[in-house]
Design an enzyme around this catalytic site. Structure first.
Site, PDB file in Angstrom:
ATOM      1  N   SER A  59       0.804  -1.182   0.103  1.00  0.00           N
ATOM      2  CA  SER A  59      -0.090   0.076   0.018  1.00  0.00           C
ATOM      3  C   SER A  59       0.878   1.502  -0.008  1.00  0.00           C
ATOM      4  CB  SER A  59      -1.029   0.079   1.260  1.00  0.00           C
ATOM      5  OG  SER A  59      -0.298   0.093   2.448  1.00  0.00           O
ATOM      6  N   LYS A  62      -5.593   3.423   9.208  1.00  0.00           N
ATOM      7  CA  LYS A  62      -4.941   4.497   8.659  1.00  0.00           C
ATOM      8  C   LYS A  62      -5.105   6.000   8.744  1.00  0.00           C
ATOM      9  CE  LYS A  62      -3.146   1.259   5.244  1.00  0.00           C
ATOM     10  NZ  LYS A  62      -2.961   0.737   3.881  1.00  0.00           N
TER      11      LYS A  62
END
Ligand code: ADP
Length: 780
Positions: free
Chosen positions: A686, A729
Site C-alpha cells: 500500500s 490508517k
C-alpha cells in the site's frame, strides 16, 4: 379306575381314603405335581396312604391360612391322586410327587386326630354333553392366542410346550396342556376343576388367562420403571459392602480414602458410563500400595475430575438495561461495539438455548477487548475465565495429556472451567489468531471441536477421559488480525471490530476509567493524586504510541506508584502532576511529536501504514544523486515493498515527460528510497502511491504538500488499487493533523467504517490512477 379303601374304618356309602388339605394348590386328573407337606396330620395321612394302596384325596382349603381345617374349610371337589414318590426332608417335612387320577366330591371328612380321611364320590372330569364344535374352535383359538401372549412373559418356557399347545386340535388336551402349565390363582384353578363342561372350562380358562396376562403386562411396566432406581440403589449397596470388606482388609485409613472417593463420585450424578469409569479408578486405588506412583496418578486424576464443576450452573437474571449500564459504566465510547453486544445479549435473553453464537472481538492490543468480555460475563451473570491461545502449538495444550504421561494435566479448556467453578461460564479465548500448527498436532482442530455446538456437549479432554458438557458455556474470542484466523474457525464466529482510539478518546478513558482504577489499586484517594489534563495529553502524545491504552495505563500506574511512595514516606500529603512535571516522573519523552513532515518538501511524502498496533503515519523519503542508475532501498522494507519501489521507478520513467523529468534519470542518477524508523520492519503493497509521489517529487524538484497523506497500491500502468486497514490508517492521519488523505477510489465504500471525528476533520480524495494522486499532492 375306582378303588375302595381297604381300611378298617371304611364305610359302605363310598370310598374312604386318606386325605391331604392343600394350601394354595389345586390338583387335576392326569396332572403330575409335587408339593411339600409340613403339617403333622398331612404327613401322617401320606405315610398311612403309602402303607395302604398309595391313593390320596387332595382337596384344597378355601383359605390358605387355616391350620386345622374342618370340612367347611375345604372345597367340595377334589382329586384322587396316586403317590409316585416321597422324599423325607429334615424337620419332618415331606416332598411328595403325585399324579391326579380322577375327580371326586368330598362327601364326608373324617378327622382321626392324627390323620385326615375323606369319604369321596367319583365324578366325571368332563361331562359327556355334546358341545358346539364351532364354538369350541373359536374358544380354542382365543385360548391359544392368550397363551402365546402369556408365554412371552416367560422366556424360559419350553419351546416344545408352546408348539404342542399351538398345534393342539383337541379341546380337552388343549385345556389340560394350558391349565397344567400356567401359574394361575388357586381359586381360578378350583373353578376350572369344578366345571365339567369343556366349553365352559375353556371359556373360564380364557378369562383367567387374559386377566393374568394383563396383570403380567402391568407388572412388567412397573418393573421397567423402577428397575433403574433399584439398580442404582443396589449398586450403591453392593459398593458399600465391597468397601466394608476393603476397609477390613486395609485398615481404616486407606479404606476411608477410597470410600470418600466413591461417595464423592456417586454424589456427582454423572451418566452411568462416566460413573463406572471413575468407580473403576477408585477401585484400582484400593488394590494399590498407597505410596506407589500409580496410586498417586490415580489420586491426582480423581482429585482433578472431582474438582470440576459437574452440573454446577450459575443462574442468570439478565436484563438489557442492566447490561447496557454495565457496558457503559466500564467503557468509554465504543458506541457501535456496545450496540452489537447488546443485540447479542438480547438474542441470548430471548433464547437462552441458542447455540453456536460466538463473538470475535477484533482489533489492536489494549483497546479493551478483554475488559469488554469481562463486562459481558458480568451482564450475563456468568463466571468468567480466560484462555490465552497466543503461541499455542500443541493440541495437548487445548485437550490435555493422557494421565499416564509424567506430569500430565488437563488442557486449557478444562482448566478454565475449573477456575470458573461453573459449567456455564463465559470463556474468553484470547488471541485466537495466534494459534500455530505444527507437527505436534493441530490445536485449531481441537478448538473447532470446542466451539462447535454440535460436538461440544461431550468434549473429551485426554486427561479427564470422560466427556464434559461445554454446550452451556458462552465463548468469546479475541484477535488482533482477523485474516490470520484459520478459515474454519472464523466461519463459526461473528466478528466485531474494535477501532483504535483517538487522542481525545484516550484522554477520556484515562480520566474517567484508568486513573480512578489505578488510584484504587494503589490504595490512593482521589484527593491524593491529581493529574492535570495537559499532563495527560502530554503522556498520550509523547510517551505512548499505540492504538489502545495499555501503555498509557502503565504510565498512570507508574505515577500512582511514585505518588504512593511519596505519601507513605511522609514526603508529601498530596501530589499534583502538571504538564511540566511529567518529565520528572516518567523520564525523557519516548516519541518525538510527529514524524510527519510539517513543511512542504521535495522528496518527502506522508504515507499511511497499518501495523498490529494500529495505523501509523509513515513518511517515505527519496533522494536523487548523480550516479549510474542504482536503486537503493533502506528502512527494513519487505520484499513486497521493494517490488513496489521498482514498479514506481518504471512508472515514473513512462511519465517522465509529463512531469518534466529527465528521461535518462535511470541511467545517470542513483535513487535512494528510505522509510524512517529503520529498525521497524515494514511491508505490504500500500505504499506504492507514496513512493511514486516521492520519486516524482525528487526527480522533478516539485515539493509535496505536508498536510497530505496517502495510501494505495499501484500497477505498472499507474492504476491505484484498493488497500486494507482504512479505518486505522485514517485515524493515524487524523492524529497527525493531516488535512487531506488520498485513498484508492475502490476503498470509497469503506469510509463508512471510518470514525466520524476523522471524517469531519479530513478531506478525502479518491484516486483511480496516479495522475490524480500526483496532481493533488505536488505543489505546482
Ligand atoms: P485488549 O484485550 O484489547 O488487549 P484490554 O481489555 O486488556 O485490551 O484493555 C487494556 C486496559 O484498557 C484495560 O484496563 C481496560 O479496562 C482499559 N480500556 C480499554 N478500552 C477502554 C474503554 N473504552 N473504556 C475504559 N477502559 C478501557
Amino acid at each position: 379306575m375306582e378303588q375302595t379303601i381297604k381300611s378298617d374304618k371304611s364305610t359302605e356309602s363310598g370310598n374312604v381314603m386318606y386325605a391331604v388339605a392343600m394350601r394354595g394348590l389345586v390338583a387335576f386328573p392326569k396332572m403330575v405335581m409335587h408339593f411339600d407337606v409340613a403339617r403333622d396330620k398331612s404327613v401322617a395321612s401320606i405315610e398311612k396312604a403309602l402303607k395302604n394302596d398309595g391313593k390320596l384325596f387332595l382337596v384344597t382349603q378355601h383359605e390358605t391360612y387355616v391350620d386345622t381345617p374342618k370340612a367347611s374349610d375345604l372345597y367340595k371337589v377334589g382329586v384322587v391322586a396316586e403317590i409316585k414318590q416321597v422324599l423325607k426332608l429334615p424337620d419332618n417335612i415331606m416332598k411328595v410327587l403325585v399324579e391326579g387320577v380322577y375327580k371326586a366330591n368330598l362327601v364326608r371328612l373324617i378327622d382321626d386326630g392324627d390323620a385326615l380321611r375323606a369319604e369321596v364320590k367319583r365324578t366325571p372330569t368332563y361331562s359327556r354333553a355334546k358341545y358346539d364344535m364351532v364354538e369350541a374352535e373359536a374358544l380354542m383359538r382365543s385360548v391359544k392366542d392368550v397363551f402365546e401372549r402369556y408365554s412371552s412373559y416367560f422366556p424360559r418356557m419350553p419351546k416344545e410346550l408352546l408348539v404342542s399347545v399351538m398345534t393342539q386340535d383337541d379341546p380337552i388336551k388343549l385345556f389340560e396342556a394350558v391349565t397344567f402349565n400356567c401359574n394361575l390363582n388357586y381359586r381360578d384353578k378350583q373353578t376350572l376343576l369344578e366345571e365339567s363342561n369343556i366349553i365352559n372350562k375353556l371359556s373360564v380358562l380364557f378369562a383367567c388367562l387374559t386377566s393374568e396376562v394383563e396383570i403380567l403386562g402391568l407388572e412388567n411396566l412397573i418393573n421397567e420403571q423402577t428397575k433403574n432406581s433399584i439398580d442404582k440403589g443396589q449398586k450403591e449397596y453392593y459398593l458399600r459392602e465391597q468397601l466394608r470388606v476393603i476397609q477390613e482388609q486395609l485398615g481404616e485409613d486407606e479404606g476411608d480414602e477410597a470410600f470418600n472417593y466413591i461417595s464423592d463420585i456417586m454424589a456427582l450424578k454423572l451418566d452411568d458410563k462416566s460413573q463406572d469409569k471413575l468407580l473403576k479408578e477408585a477401585d484400582k486405588l484400593t488394590k494399590l500400595p498407597p505410596s506407589s506412583q500409580e496410586a498417586f496418578v490415580i489420586k491426582n486424576y480423581l482429585d482433578t475430575v472431582l474438582d470440576l464443576p459437574w452440573g454446577k450452573y450459575t443462574k442468570a437474571k439478565m436484563s438489557i438495561e442492566k447490561a447496557e449500564n454495565i457496558l457503559n459504566k466500564d467503557h468509554y465510547g465504543l458506541k457501535k461495539v456496545k450496540e452489537r453486544i447488546l443485540e447479542f445479549l438480547a438474542v441470548h435473553m430471548l433464547n437462552p438455548e441458542i447455540k453456536g453464537q460466538i463473538i470475535c472481538l477484533a482489533g489492536p492490543p489494549g483497546i479493551g477487548k478483554t475488559s469488554i468480555a469481562k463486562s459481558i460475563a458480568k451482564a450475563m451473570g456468568r463466571k468468567y475465565a480466560r484462555v490465552s491461545l497466543g503461541g499455542v502449538r500443541d493440541e495437548a495444550d487445548i485437550r490435555g495429556h493422557r494421565k499416564t504421561y509424567v506430569g500430565a494435566m488437563p488442557g486449557r479448556v478444562i482448566t478454565a472451567l475449573q477456575q470458573a467453578g461453573s459449567a456455564n461460564p463465559l470463556i474468553l479465548f484470547d488471541e485466537i489468531d495466534k494459534l500455530c500448527s505444527d507437527i505436534k498436532g493441530d490445536p485449531s482442530s481441537a478448538m473447532l471441536e470446542v466451539l462447535d455446538s454440535e460436538q461440544n456437549n461431550a468434549f473429551r479432554d485426554h486427561f479427564i477421559e470422560i466427556p464434559f458438557d461445554l454446550s452451556k458455556a458462552v465463548f468469546i474470542t479475541t484477535a488482533n488480525d482477523v485474516s490470520a484466523i484459520p478459515g474454519p474457525l472464523l466461519d463459526r464466529m461473528e466478528v466485531i471490530e474494535l477501532p483504535s482510539y483517538t487522542a481525545e478518546e484516550k484522554f477520556h478513558i484515562a480520566k474517567e476509567h484508568l486513573i480512578p482504577k489505578q488510584l484504587k489499586e494503589h490504595g490512593l484517594k482521589a484527593s491524593q493524586l491529581k493529574i492535570d489534563d495537559k499532563a495527560i495529553h502530554k503522556i498520550i502524545q509523547l510517551y505512548t504510541k499505540e492504538a489502545g491504552v495499555r501503555t498509557l495505563e502503565r504510565y498512570i500506574a507508574s505515577l500512582c506508584r511514585k505518588t504512593a511512595k511519596k505519601i507513605a514516606s511522609g514526603e508529601a500529603k498530596r501530589v499534583t502532576i502538571k504538564e511540566k512535571d511529567v518529565h520528572t516522573y516518567l523520564g525523557v519523552e519516548k516519541y518525538s511529536p510527529d514524524l510527519s513532515s510539517k513543511q512542504d518538501q521535495v522528496g518527502v511524502v506522508n504515507g499511511l501504514a497499518w501495523t498490529s498496533v494500529g495505523g501509523v503515519l509513515m513518511p517515505i523519503e527519496v533522494m536523487v544523486l548523480d550516479g549510474s542508475g542504482k536503486i537503493e532501498v533502506t528502512g527494513s522494507l519487505g520484499d513486497v515493498m521493494k517490488e513496489s519501489a521498482k514498479i514506481a521507478v518504471s512508472y515514473v520513467r513512462s511519465v517522465a515527460d509529463k512531469y518534466g523529468i529527465d528521461p535518462n534519470f535511470h541511467k545517470e542518477k542513483d535513487i535512494h528510497i528510505h522509510a524512517p524508523e529503520g529498525a521497524v520492519p515494514k511491508d505490504g503493497p500500500s505504499a506504492g502511491v507514496t513512493m511514486t509521489t516521492a520519486l516524482v517529487s525528487a526527480l522533478s524538484g516539485k515539493a509535496v504538500r505536508a498536510d497530505i497523506a496517502m495510501t494505495g497500491e499501484i500497477t505498472l500502468h499507474g492504476k491505484v488499487l484498493a488497500i486494507g486497514g482504512l479505518r486505522e490508517k485514517t485515524m493515524a492521519a487524523y492524529k497527525s493533523e493531516i488535512k487531506t488523505v488520498i485513498i484508492p477510489f475502490a476503498n470509497k465504500p469503506d469510509l463508512e467504517e471510518v470514525d466520524d471525528v476523522v471524517k469531519d476533520a479530513i478531506e478525502f480524495v479518491y484516486a483511480e490512477d496516479l495522475s490524480t494522486v500526483l496532481d493533488t499532492a505536488l505543489i505546482k
